[in-house]
Design a protein around this motif. Structure first.
Motif, short mmCIF file in Angstrom:
data_model
loop_
_atom_site.label_atom_id
_atom_site.label_comp_id
_atom_site.label_asym_id
_atom_site.label_seq_id
_atom_site.Cartn_x
_atom_site.Cartn_y
_atom_site.Cartn_z
N GLU B 190 16.09 7.94 4.65
CA GLU B 190 15.74 7.86 3.23
C GLU B 190 16.23 6.53 2.65
OE1 GLU B 190 14.05 9.99 1.44
OE2 GLU B 190 14.11 11.88 2.58
N ARG B 196 17.29 13.48 -1.90
CA ARG B 196 16.47 14.68 -2.08
C ARG B 196 17.10 15.67 -3.07
NH1 ARG B 196 15.77 19.57 -0.97
NH2 ARG B 196 17.83 19.66 -0.03
N PRO B 197 18.38 15.97 -2.96
CA PRO B 197 18.95 16.93 -3.91
C PRO B 197 19.18 16.36 -5.31
CG PRO B 197 20.63 16.22 -2.35
CD PRO B 197 19.32 15.67 -1.86
N GLU B 200 16.36 9.92 -7.77
CA GLU B 200 16.57 8.50 -7.57
C GLU B 200 17.66 7.89 -8.46
OE1 GLU B 200 12.94 6.18 -7.73
OE2 GLU B 200 14.11 4.33 -7.92
N VAL B 360 17.71 19.96 -8.04
CA VAL B 360 16.64 19.66 -7.09
C VAL B 360 15.26 19.99 -7.65
CG1 VAL B 360 16.74 21.89 -5.88
CG2 VAL B 360 15.98 19.85 -4.64
N THR B 363 14.18 16.72 -10.32
CA THR B 363 14.46 15.32 -9.99
C THR B 363 13.39 14.37 -10.54
OG1 THR B 363 13.42 15.70 -7.84
CG2 THR B 363 15.83 15.76 -7.91
#
Lengths: 62, 418
Positions: B190, B196-197, B200, B360, B363
């Motif tokens: 990544e 992911r959790p 950005e 999550v 996001t």
């Protein structure tokens, strides 16, 4: 019922405050404060507070 | 004859970590008076795992400080430690056990009958399947893992490569820097750590904080091979670079310990699927707890998910124990559906990340609720304009501020109801 918090372990996660707000709270400086001899009627929530402490810093003595 | 409910019979708890312990305690709290047998592969009584990647690695926490206190209510629980569950027949109600010891295994095939079963076998680290040596490659899941890794991190001038920029990887990287490792590099396919959790904005800020404190990153590329003969001397990346490495830590997710349930017509595609009462396979006498349980959460979108947060073993155990005991003692009404408010934290360097709710799920719409991004900050995660999670980053002030939003999250109606 007697409650002891190991303040050397405590890292102010606050999970005990959510579980047992009658016994645990944060003072104005953001440090944990607690009732050391809470009423027996609060045992269930104090046990819950001890369970959910990430540092396992809460002991229930008797 | 009047049968006294809950006085006789046996509940087997498969798994002796936090989920197994909490299940045993909560079975007693729910009124189960029959016998309880907890089976666990490790030789230790249940202990607290979060310090493994931090205080234990850093040498500040001996085992005695990790062991969970055992309540009086579980004093008569039978602990079958150093014992693995290798099979089960959920209809005939037995599990198959195998002793594990240093020399290997023995006593395979012993059957233990049960009236009720709690699945609490948890997860094990996923391993990288790349060519090259295996010596010098570590994971962090058990006390033995952490102690083994600590010894290696203490070697003078050690160069560490951490594969996987998730929470455990980033915690280990921070601890390695604090222990004085010469180089610490985190590798992840990544583009940002914990992307992911957390999304950005937060991930970018975490990257900045880690770099500022001496952690290097090789992002957007994966590991293709390990170099070295007997033991690892380097890590070969997909972009062609080779990182010298004396120690490698693999923190690339986990695999559910569910093989022993095979043959029971269950959905074991990712952990063990449960209903909203944590029942397994529609069976009233089998429940699952902890991170192996894939359960729907009606607070959100009802998609069954496994949740690898520290609070989940306790939350699931409380609910699953009520489900199981109410069935075994013949009560018709079980508890209301399980709908926990997720919460997790991660300590990295001198800052803490504290999360409430389900960031999550939000996001795509992250807003600063409090503070400023480079200092103590609370981020709000939104889905369809409503707050679904908060993440505090920084010191005590940030965590304190996040607590105010926790109450707001608790007040929110279920996403599925809107």
């Amino acid at each position: 019922m007697k409650v002891v918090v190991d303040m050397n372990k405590c890292q102010d996660h606050g999970q005990c405050v959510f579980a047992a707000p009658d016994v645990f709270s944060f003072d104005d400086a953001g440090r944990l404060a607690y009732v050391s001899e809470p009423d027996e009627a609060l045992r269930a929530e104090v046990e819950e507070a001890a369970d959910v402490c990430p540092l396992q810093a809460i002991r229930i003595e008797a | 004859m009047i049968k006294l409910p809950g006085l006789t019979g046996r509940i087997v708890v498969a798994g002796a970590s936090m989920g197994g312990l909490r299940a045993a305690e909560q079975l007693r709290a729910a009124g189960w008076l029959g016998s309880i047998t907890v089976v666990g592969e490790e030789p230790h009584l249940p202990y607290n795992r979060p310090p493994l990647s931090k205080e234990v690695l850093a040498g500040r926490a001996p085992f005695e400080s990790l062991a969970f206190a055992l309540r009086d209510s579980v004093a008569d629980v039978e602990w079958r430690l150093g014992t693995r569950v290798t099979g089960a027949d959920l209809d005939d109600r037995w599990v198959e056990l195998e002793r594990v010891d240093a020399e290997g295994t023995e006593g395979a095939g012993e059957r233990l009958a049960f009236d009720g079963l709690v699945v609490a076998t948890g997860m094990r680290p996923r391993r990288l399947r790349c060519p090259g040596p295996t010596v010098g490659r570590h994971t962090v899941r058990t006390l033995a893992d952490a102690e083994g890794l600590r010894t290696e991190l203490l070697r003078p001038g050690v160069r560490v490569v951490v594969v996987g920029a998730g929470f455990i990887g980033c915690e280990v990287a921070a601890t390695a820097v604090a222990l004085g490792a010469a180089e610490v590099t985190v590798v992840d396919p990544e583009p940002l750590p914990m992307l992911r959790p957390l999304g950005e904005v937060t991930a970018r800020e975490l990257l900045r904080r880690h770099r500022e404190r001496g952690v290097r990153f090789a992002l957007g590329t994966g590991v293709t091979a390990f170099t070295g003969d007997e033991r690892v001397t380097g890590v070969l990346l997909g972009d062609g670079t080779e990182l010298p490495a004396d120690v490698v830590v693999e923190s690339v997710g986990s695999v559910a310990n569910t093989e022993w349930l095979a043959g029971n017509v269950l959905d074991l595609s990712d952990g063990v699927l449960t209903d909203e009462q944590l029942r397994v396979g529609g069976l009233p006498h089998v429940v699952a707890v902890g991170d192996v349980a894939r359960f729907p959460n009606p607070r959100y979108d009802n998609v069954p998910r496994r949740v690898e947060h520290w609070c989940i073993p306790g939350d699931t155990a409380k609910h699953a124990a009520r489900t199981l005991v109410s069935h075994l003692v013949g009560e018709t009404a079980g508890p209301a559906p399980f709908a926990p408010l997720p919460t997790f934290w991660s300590d990295q360097h001198d800052f803490r990340l504290q999360s409430f709710g389900a960031p999550v799920l939000g996001t795509g719409d992250v807003r600063v609720l409090d503070g400023d991004t480079s200092g103590d900050v609370v981020m709000g995660y939104h889905r369809d304009g409503r707050l679904v999670g908060v993440v505090a980053l920084g010191g005590r002030a940030a965590a304190g501020a996040a607590v105010r939003y926790r109450a707001e999250l608790l007040r929110q109606p279920a996403l599925t109801a809107s």
